[in-house]
Design an enzyme around this catalytic site. Sequence first.
Site, short mmCIF file in Angstrom:
data_model
loop_
_atom_site.label_atom_id
_atom_site.label_comp_id
_atom_site.label_asym_id
_atom_site.label_seq_id
_atom_site.Cartn_x
_atom_site.Cartn_y
_atom_site.Cartn_z
N GLU A 164 47.83 41.90 40.68
CA GLU A 164 47.11 43.18 40.68
C GLU A 164 45.91 43.20 41.63
O GLU A 164 44.75 43.31 41.18
CB GLU A 164 46.67 43.54 39.25
CG GLU A 164 47.82 43.63 38.27
CD GLU A 164 47.38 43.98 36.85
OE1 GLU A 164 46.17 44.04 36.58
OE2 GLU A 164 48.27 44.23 36.01
N GLU A 344 54.75 42.54 33.92
CA GLU A 344 53.92 42.79 32.73
C GLU A 344 54.27 44.16 32.18
O GLU A 344 54.39 45.13 32.93
CB GLU A 344 52.42 42.80 33.05
CG GLU A 344 51.81 41.47 33.31
CD GLU A 344 50.30 41.56 33.58
OE1 GLU A 344 49.65 42.52 33.08
OE2 GLU A 344 49.81 40.69 34.29
O1 IFM Z 1 45.40 41.67 30.31
C1 IFM Z 1 45.72 42.32 31.48
C2 IFM Z 1 46.29 41.37 32.49
O2 IFM Z 1 45.46 40.30 32.74
C3 IFM Z 1 46.56 42.08 33.80
N1 IFM Z 1 47.32 43.28 33.59
C4 IFM Z 1 46.91 44.17 32.57
C5 IFM Z 1 46.70 43.44 31.26
C6 IFM Z 1 46.26 44.41 30.15
O3 IFM Z 1 45.06 45.01 30.50
#
Ligand code: IFM
Length: 443
Positions: A164, A344
């Site tokens: 990210e 994710e």
């Molecule tokens: O916890 C985070 C993760 O580290 C990166 N993506 C989003 C998740 C939820 O906020």
Amino acid sequence: MPDFPKNFIWGVATSAFQIEGAASVDGKGPSIWDDFCRIPGAIADASDGTEACDHYHRWATDLDLIADLGVDAYRFSVSWPRVQPLGSGAFNEAGFAFYERLVDGMLARGLKPYLTLNHWDLPSALQATGGWENRDTVQHFVDYACEVARRLGDRVVSICTHNEPWVIAVLGNEIGNFAPGIKSRAVMLQVAHHLLLSHGLTLTALRAQGCKSELGIVLNLAPIHAATDSAEDRAAARLSDGTGLRWYVDPLIKGCYPADVLGHVGADAPKVLPGDMEKIAQPLDFMGINYYMRSVAGAGVPWDIKSSGREITDMGWEVYPEGLTELLLRLHREYPMPPIFITENGAAFPDEVVDGRVHDVRRQAYIENHIAAVAQAMVQGVRVDGYFVWSLMDNFEWASGYAKRFGIVRVDYDTQQRTLKDSALWYRDFLRQQRVQRLALAA
Ligand code: IFM
């Protein structure tokens, strides 16, 4: 739910700072998140990553837990300051020994290791010289990545450069509610450029040293909808799509920044040296996408999330699974995409242990509906090779501290006891069914 291909990868994900703890054990150096947590008011519950889920010491039983879920893969990150305390110069053997144990432990349990190099915990020593704004950090990252690949590349299936970059750039360096807490649009744009450049140079360097792992990057992406159909709101949504999605996907895939956003940022545009864009646009073996919600943009007062009538998670995020299908179809239509992984996806909801069980029906439904949304995109021709739940277990949710729980496994932070929530039991059953279908397909 349609059948998934037999080689589809199912997994769970975590990151180093959020679970490991052992913040200054065995020679680990400080990271910008260790520093940020010390700023009064920076973390909602004034917590930090000193102990977190104590995964550094509990890694073996945590891997047993992951294996018991029946997943194919575990996505984890290496803490740069654990293996190279100052971010340049000497490497820390004890730090590498931990990741050797972890990766070998995964292989021993039949789990495929999916490694992320940068899940935000930049060594503090590099921030002292300007962090990601300083072009020197790019080469330090490449050197770090090459060493990690030399040590672990023979055993990890996949290496992701950055998790990210938008979050690192925007939340960390423009809004400043994440480490390192800088508030400058110009810095944000330079940081984003250096993250992308270091990604491309890392892929080139790893391939040159013969690394056989699949190489890629993970972006947080969302479809952006206009709050109303007015020309102003549609223009705001287009710009938001430019800064959030195209600013990252265009350089990675097409080797250029979107012209409309460049025009918009004017003098804040990053310093781009000749050849940078070609260096960024290296062929990707995969692109990871982290999806949580759609985004709604407007030119006037901020859009009222309650107006959609949708369920809202504990993070204040709207539940919008069809946005994932929409996003995947759009990427498929507009870009020559590499294979995609959903690296994710998950939700924070408050939950509690009742008679040894955690009935997290809303998290379970969230995951189930988003897996169905992935399937919808695949049926329409999008190649998706895997899906990872965020997260394996409750953990340090950055500026929100420990109050927001994303895990399918509950962590009692007083005792470090792990309890499988109903969502984990559902995922385990779902994966069992998938295996049965795979066997049927193979027969
Ligand atoms: O916890 C985070 C993760 O580290 C990166 N993506 C989003 C998740 C939820 O906020």
